[in-house]
Design an enzyme around this catalytic site. Structure first.
Site, mmCIF file in Angstrom:
data_model
loop_
_atom_site.group_PDB
_atom_site.id
_atom_site.type_symbol
_atom_site.label_atom_id
_atom_site.label_comp_id
_atom_site.label_asym_id
_atom_site.label_seq_id
_atom_site.Cartn_x
_atom_site.Cartn_y
_atom_site.Cartn_z
ATOM 1 N N GLY A 194 0.841 -1.198 0.000
ATOM 2 C CA GLY A 194 0.000 0.000 0.000
ATOM 3 C C GLY A 194 0.875 1.245 0.000
ATOM 4 C CB SER A 216 0.833 0.527 -4.521
ATOM 5 O OG SER A 216 -0.429 1.109 -4.712
ATOM 6 C CB VAL A 272 -5.414 11.392 -3.667
ATOM 7 C CG1 VAL A 272 -6.654 10.821 -4.310
ATOM 8 C CG2 VAL A 272 -4.793 12.469 -4.518
ATOM 9 C CB SER A 273 -10.443 11.310 -1.817
ATOM 10 O OG SER A 273 -10.244 10.618 -3.010
ATOM 11 N N GLY A 317 -10.668 17.864 4.312
ATOM 12 C CA GLY A 317 -10.642 18.730 5.490
ATOM 13 C C GLY A 317 -9.304 19.155 6.037
ATOM 14 N N GLY A 318 -8.577 18.244 6.675
ATOM 15 C CA GLY A 318 -7.331 18.663 7.282
ATOM 16 C C GLY A 318 -6.790 17.641 8.251
ATOM 17 C CG HIS A 348 -20.014 12.940 5.913
ATOM 18 N ND1 HIS A 348 -20.957 13.750 5.349
ATOM 19 C CD2 HIS A 348 -19.073 13.752 6.427
ATOM 20 C CE1 HIS A 348 -20.581 15.013 5.516
ATOM 21 N NE2 HIS A 348 -19.443 15.043 6.164
ATOM 22 N NE ARG A 361 -24.845 18.813 6.863
ATOM 23 C CZ ARG A 361 -24.081 18.212 7.756
ATOM 24 N NH1 ARG A 361 -24.395 18.250 9.028
ATOM 25 N NH2 ARG A 361 -22.995 17.570 7.395
#
Lengths: 248, 132, 582
Positions: free
Chosen positions: C14, C39, C49-50, C53-54, C235, C251
């Protein structure tokens, strides 16, 4: 329920089976929210399990699913079928690359070029950094940010005729990445990279066709990066020509 | 790796596939027009050296419709080259004033302005020096 | 039968955030070691990669590591191992700074220091971010930095089918090179699994196509336990078709959640009364799990909408107006427009809860070591556990770095201690190769379709291991998964090519997913309480007496997995109540 359909003409190349590529047609549902990649997944699941292609995130950030759609290099996860209705839609592997199979291109050449441009922070003292963070103002960040957005999707290479004609050319994404580090105020490796990139296969191969920037899905502007590199290279050369005593 | 790969070849007319490539090749070809003009100009200069008669003959022949048409064509090529080039200029020239990046359109406009004023200066030179 | 051989000292499976960080750590720990990174996709395609937020780490003077630890532990409903959390919060800032030194383009304050922002469940803002593409920038920075090390050798687009275990020790892996179909045995003195989560066992997920739980299944099959697999984070607002995540910001700017009657249904679920302006911790700004749960209740009442991809409700931001949407939520609009052909200025956005993250994973200790000598794991695929019953937002990216690094270092030390290996790798690998060839490549007469089994797995996971779970539903899923396990043995593969055979890979991935799914269902069935993300209708209360412990699922060849329990480590923070403001 009757469903609108659209035809995909898909490039097939199975090395064990055929010497030259053929096109195979598939009819898929035409839905408003379907992209070309969804159609390929539909084919794979329901029509023909042998079709090979790469994909992963389906949100334009992993860079796997670049293909030629009706002759233009695009991310298939961001290209709606509807745009091409009533079709047919021609799907091919990215141009300028050897084809491994079907829609899968061979990209080891790029991976080697990527390493060649030394895409990491180079410090003259070989120390990793200060105790805390390097100071970098938002404006200094903005200097290179655009060039750091590259997702390595290869669309620029497939749009670049120079790369098609001269596969030795370092190419748009790799040069843009070198520029990304050159313009980062934490980096001190500009000279090392300039040595590599002012060679025959480097920046001077580029004839500024500009197509790489046109097709880039992330607005990286590799063409701009290369031209700026040329300006810097030319300036360096004139300096060393006019003032050979002055060290660059 | 040993499995066979398909290697696409680019034909000599690859650039006819896309309008943008055609435009690019046209831009590159305009340099031929520049070369043709330079050769004509060199002959013109050499005719001066060969004496008044030759010069007048050459000047006269330049007034022929064929030459005028050729010059118009060359001018057209040059204008095309200049415009496409100036439009690309902001990509190569990134100018920062303090913390702020000067917008691309301003860089392009500065180039156009330079072009305009230099052309004006040449026009002034030509009319004032040759007019008298 | 041709058998290709390769070897290295530390093999990392990975190449996402955790794998690449582990590779660098191992290379630094002992520069003489040869590090292999394998990998199934090119490293920069990995799902790290997706992340948008942080990444959380204490750096500002108004913050403290104790605050970070407390937020993590209470967020995890006291299921986190507190020694691991303390180690994590202390290492986090160092790791984040190293990434800064390696070139990560963190967003900055005007004075040039790193900027931080607040995130759900935090007392004090401590989330480092790189605009809205944090995971992307972290992954590319790590990948580019690994290129510096010549001793790191990559095996790009190799798919691992088995861990080689001999004499009670993990000593390599068998893998298929996708481009050629060649089967390799890769001998190694230590192996680190960093293959990420397994969101793809569920029908609705933010996870990418590659997240099929490969590493979890590999370890599970090698006899290592999967820990806390019942804890699955949802989520509340993902797009039903693609699972693309629509951020909380929609929201907090004032978006409405509407059912099929256009009614703001959250008011019926003890989440406050509708106000014209958004109010913190009320209605649409209630906690994520509560919002997801409200969706299920609406669905049961038949008040959700039916779409081509299942039930959904609407997230309406049209009333915010074009100006606000373009100024404050440009990325949301871009995602909707570019990938789903919906314009949120003119249309309501169809949303539903989607699986986002697996708290559970391969059972490791604080060094990333598993119970199998020589085998390590880090990242979402592992469970240390710092995430407990519910992960705190922006801890996962930091976790990649902290435990990726720690596992890399531990594995390198282990590999340095071992002399030349005396393992019978060849015979084990030959067996696997024979199995692969017989089972998949020569199989023509299979009758089961990949897509059908996948769909049925999705259905039973949604029903039995969804947001609300019960004994009855779970039992049904359990038997459904068991029968799918049988059916996958008879899978049909129409592609017999050795070159880039993605159908073959999908079939193996499917068998991995079923193994992981089985562990999820069984762990959830046995945990007779509600805690964090694990909510049971038949046991609605948390039960610290019986269940303040980690579940460990062990694979059994011909029967259901066996579940054992291990204690949770408590150091400073005794279990308390998880309170939702209001």
């Amino acid at each position: 329920m009757s469903q609108e359909k659209i035809t995909l003409e898909v490039f097939r190349f199975r090395p064990e089976q055929e010497d030259n590529p053929v096109f195979q047609s598939y009819e898929v549902p035409l839905r408003k929210d379907w992209v070309v990649l969804d159609a390929l997944n539909y084919i794979k699941d329901y029509l023909d399990g042998t079709l090979s292609y790469r994909w992963s995130c389906r949100m334009g950030v992993c860079g796997s699913c670049g293909m030629m759609v009706n002759g233009t290099p695009v991310l298939t996860c961001a290209t709606f079928l509807q745009k091409f209705a009533p079709g047919p839609i021609r799907v091919e592997p990215l141009s300028n690359f050897p084809v491994v199979r079907d829609l899968v291109i061979e990209m080891t050449d790029f991976m080697e070029k990527l390493k060649k441009v030394k895409p990491w922070i180079i410090r003259k003292d070989n120390q990793e950094g200060p105790e805390g963070e390097f100071i970098q103002t938002p404006s200094q960040l903005a200097d290179y940010k655009q060039y750091s957005m590259c997702i390595n999707c290869m669309l620029c290479y497939s749009a670049c005729p120079v790369y098609g004609l001269e596969p030795g050319f370092t190419g748009p994404a790799a040069i843009a990445l070198a520029q990304r580090y050159n313009m980062d105020n934490r980096d001190e490796g500009q000279e090392q990279r300039m040595e590599l990139l002012s060679t025959d296969d480097g920046i001077w191969q580029c004839t500024f066709v500009g197509e790489c920037s046109e097709v880039c899905p992330k607005n990286v502007d590799p063409a701009g990066a290369i031209q700026r590199y040329k300006v810097a290279g030319a300036t360096d050369w004139w300096k060393s020509f006019l003032m050979p005593w002055a060290k660059p | 790796m040993d499995s066979k790969k398909y290697k696409p070849q680019m034909g000599i007319f690859w650039w006819t596939d896309r309008w943008s490539s055609i435009k690019f090749i046209l831009r590159e070809l305009t340099s031929v027009a520049v070369a043709v003009y330079s050769i004509i100009f060199l002959f013109y200069v050499s005719s001066i050296l060969q004496g008044k008669k030759t010069f007048e003959e050459f000047s006269e022949s330049l007034k022929s419709p064929a030459f005028i048409a050729l010059h118009c064509f060359i001018l057209l090529c040059l204008v095309f080259h200049s415009i496409t080039w100036f439009n690309l200029a902001p990509q190569a020239m990134v100018i920062k004033l303090g913390e702020k990046k000067v917008p691309g359109i301003v860089v392009a406009l500065m180039n156009y302005a330079g072009w305009f004023f230099i052309s004006l200066a040449i026009l002034w030179l030509v009319t004032n020096l040759l007019g008298t | 039968m041709v058998h290709f051989k390769s070897e290295c000292d530390v093999l990392i499976i990975g190449a996402g955030g955790a794998g690449l960080r582990a590779a660098i750590a191992a290379a630094e720990a002992n520069p003489k070691l040869k590090i292999g990174v394998i990998s199934k996709v090119y490293p920069m395609r990995s799902h790290t990669v997706s992340a948008e937020g942080g990444a959380a780490a204490v750096i500002k003077s108004n913050d403290s590591t104790d605050y970070h630890a407390y937020d993590t532990i209470s967020g995890g409903d006291w299921m986190s191992d507190q020694d691991a959390v303390e180690f994590f919060v202390n290492e986090a800032p160092k790791e984040m700074l190293r990434l800064e030194h390696w070139g990560c383009p963190w967003s900055r304050q005007d004075n040039g220091t790193v900027a931080v922002r607040p995130f759900g469940g935090m007392k004090i803002e401590r989330t480092w971010f790189a605009a809205d593409k944090t995971g992307f920038h972290m992954l590319h920075t790590l990948f580019q930095h690994t290129l510096k090390y010549d001793q790191i050798q990559r095996y790009d687009e190799f798919f691992v089918t088995k861990l080689i275990v001999d004499n009670g020790q993990c000593c390599g892996a068998v893998a298929i090179e996708l481009a050629t179909g060649k089967i390799f045995s890769i001998a190694a003195k230590a192996v680190i699994i960093c293959t990420g989560g397994c969101g793809k066992i569920f029908p609705y997920t933010t996870n990418a196509n590659i997240k099929t739980g490969d590493g979890m299944a590999l370890a599970y099959r090698a006899g290592v336990a999967l820990k806390d697999m019942e804890f699955v984070q949802y989520h509340p607002t993902g797009l039903p078709f693609t699972g693309i995540l629509i951020t909380e910001a929609t929201r907090s700017e004032g978006g409405y959640m509407l059912n099929k009657d256009g009614y703001r249904y959250l008011q019926d679920y003890d989440l406050g009364k509708p106000q014209p302006k958004p109010v913190l911790r009320s209605m649409e700004l209630g906690p994520r799990d509560r919002l997801s749960q409200a969706f299920v209740k609406e669905q049961e009442k038949g008040r959700t909408l039916k779409g081509a991809y299942g039930d959904f409700v609407y997230l309406d931001i049209r009333h915010l107006g074009e100006k606000t949407i373009n100024a404050k939520l440009p990325f949301v609009r871009e995602l909707c427009l570019k990938y789903e052909n919906i314009d949120p200025i003119k249309e309501m956005i169809p949303v539903r809860p989607v699986v986002h993250y697996m708290m559970g994973g391969i059972h490791t200790d604080i060094d990333g070591a598993t119970s199998l000598a020589g085998l390590y794991a880090a990242g979402e695929t592992a469970c240390v556990s710092i995430n407990g019953a519910n992960r705190l937002g922006s801890n996962s990216l930091t976790e990649l770095l902290v435990f990726g690094s720690r596992a890399g270092k531990s594995a390198a030390e282990f590999a340095s201690r071992i002399n030349s290996s005396n393992f019978s790798i060849d015979s084990i690998a030959n067996d696997e190769i024979k199995k692969l060839e017989n089972f998949f490549v020569r199989r023509i007469n299979g009758s089961e379709k990949i897509v059908e089994i996948r769909k049925e797995m999705h259905k039973s996971m949604e029903e039995g291991a969804g947001i609300y779970r019960s004994e009855k539903k779970k039992k049904k899923s359990q038997s459904a998964i068991a029968s799918l396990q049988q059916r996958v043995q008879n899978i049909s593969i129409s592609d017999h090519s050795a070159t880039f055979n993605t159908e073959l890979i999908s079939a193996i991935e499917l068998s991995y997913m079923l193994d992981v799914a089985e562990a999820v269902v069984q762990s959830a069935l046995q945990r007779k309480e509600s805690r964090g993300s694990h909510q049971r209708t038949d046991y609605p209360k948390r039960d610290d007496q019986k269940f303040l412990s980690h579940s460990l699922a062990y694979r059994k060849d011909l029967s259901l997995p066996e579940i054992k329990y291990a204690p949770v480590t408590i150091t400073k923070w005794p279990p308390g109540e998880r309170v939702y403001g209001r």
